[in-house]
Design an enzyme around this catalytic site. Sequence first.
Site, PDB file in Angstrom:
ATOM      1  CE  LYS A 238      43.409  34.488  39.763  1.00 31.22           C
ATOM      2  NZ  LYS A 238      43.374  34.170  41.134  1.00 31.22           N
ATOM      3  CG  ASP A 243      45.513  38.468  43.517  1.00 29.80           C
ATOM      4  OD1 ASP A 243      44.987  39.622  44.143  1.00 29.80           O
ATOM      5  OD2 ASP A 243      45.245  37.625  44.212  1.00 29.80           O
ATOM      6  CE  LYS A 250      47.101  37.978  47.088  1.00 28.29           C
ATOM      7  NZ  LYS A 250      46.640  36.510  47.448  1.00 28.29           N
ATOM      8  CG  ASP A 261      46.598  35.296  40.763  1.00 26.06           C
ATOM      9  OD1 ASP A 261      46.647  34.058  40.924  1.00 26.06           O
ATOM     10  OD2 ASP A 261      45.921  36.143  41.253  1.00 26.06           O
ATOM     11  CG  ASP A 320      43.571  38.130  47.914  1.00 30.70           C
ATOM     12  OD1 ASP A 320      43.932  38.373  46.926  1.00 30.70           O
ATOM     13  OD2 ASP A 320      44.217  37.500  48.976  1.00 30.70           O
ATOM     14  CD  GLU A 322      42.427  37.845  42.549  1.00 27.79           C
ATOM     15  OE1 GLU A 322      41.903  37.645  43.586  1.00 27.79           O
ATOM     16  OE2 GLU A 322      42.938  37.045  42.001  1.00 27.79           O
ATOM     17  NE  ARG A 324      37.026  32.641  45.027  1.00 26.51           N
ATOM     18  CZ  ARG A 324      37.138  31.611  45.929  1.00 26.51           C
ATOM     19  NH1 ARG A 324      36.186  31.267  46.585  1.00 26.51           N
ATOM     20  NH2 ARG A 324      38.470  31.536  46.444  1.00 26.51           N
TER      21      ARG A 324
END
Length: 474
Positions: A238, A243, A250, A261, A320, A322, A324
Amino acid sequence: MQAKIQFSGSRKDCLSVAFMFEGMMRPFEAMPESFTGKKLESFYLPEHKVIVVGLGKEEELKIDYYRRAAAKAVKLAMAYKIAEVQFPDKGLDGNSFGKKEFLALAEGSLLANYSFDKYKAEDAKPSRVKEIILPETAKGFRESIESAAVVCENVSMVRDLVSENSDIVTPDFIDGFSRKIAKECGLKIEVLEKAELEKLGMNCLLAVGRASTQSPRLIMLEYNGDPSSNEKIMLAGKGMCFDSGGLDIKPRDSMLEMRMDMAGAATVLAIMKSASELKLKKNIVGIMAVTENLVDAKSYRPKDIIKSYSGKTVENMDTDAEGRLVLADALNYGAKKFGPKLIMEFSTLTGSIVSTFGSHVAGLFANSAAKEKGFEKKMSEAGLETYERVWELPLFEEYLDEVSGERSDFRSLGKTRYNGAIFGAAFLSKFVEDKPFLHIDIAGTAHIEEAKDYMPKDGTGFGVRLAVEFLKKI
Ligand code: BES
Ligand code: ZN
Ligand code: ZN
């Protein structure tokens, strides 16, 4: 610059290290009686330039204590601006060290001799150790020790990337950086950008990246270390350069560290680099799904149904979640294109894994095809050996069933707010075409808020040593 590993030779500007088990006779008169050699307790004798590090009770000794003890010595040398650190050839019990101990001492030293200080004034940067001196008897393990040093240098690369500003480590940057590494290491590289991703129908990756000013990337690296075989191992990572959570934004505290991230992608890059530098006899492909999750009028929205590259539709339950989504497309594309015998994927996927394991252990998930081959056991062993530990969580069918959609094929979350890490893994497992699949959730371990032992604050590089050790086992 990484410290050089030398074998033997005593130096002038050198910190000597001695070890002591709990309850043993104190090796130096000058040491206070209160120092009894408890686990990782240390005492510095400036007049001798010696640090004595306690290893605790002899019968409870773990190899990792040598990494941690070496780290203690190196940190002290950094603080006192001592350029060299020298290790003994045996413990104070008189037993000579072997390969495992020497490797641990070298690794602990190299990993501790690091700080992310490029934004600090020259005179405020912590000093670094220049030479790690192992005894003559370690020479017999020279090759293994030098390999470990190569891997530790790649761990530092991940730390630098993870700790760096998110406005520097952008998708454009990771693209250029990966090309540079590929060129240096003789890896094949292919990078897909927006237009190609659109043509291929990678709508999940595109949706997440829609609010960014830079194109998302699918970066693929190939290393062919075993031309006699057509078996391939696939790595995936990833690469969320930042993020923010997207429209499901968030809260401030959770957003603070989200430049980290992209750690999964950085880990994949470092594993590929290590594989080529160590000339592993394996064919490995590394896929990085790289973009950023931002807020804009173009942002993707909660409850949008997205047609993934696999052809299956996904109802996006939270912008959030994102990671996956981008991984679903990367995993499915890679599984189909390369037909790998194993997919190993690293991601800072969930806050849930941080709640479960904190910063000491990463979450490991294995689908049934991976378990049939025993891959998860080998991964756990590699975890204990490198002390980048993983712990397996289940992918029972109830979890797998719960990510089925109502308005779509899949939903991106489970139906309650519980077991978030498991549902993340369950969702990903739907996109691997039933290939053996290991998912490693490094959200708690790839970045830490307080330094410990040989791990610095911020990017830790967790996962690189683990994966290299695992690859040697399969
Ligand atoms: N990048 C985060 C996960 C994360 C959390 C990494 C903390 C490192 C530290 C991920 O994209 C995320 O936001 N996950 C959410 C999913 C939720 C909205 C279902 C989470 O786990 O809180
Ligand atoms: Zn997120
Ligand atoms: Zn994320």
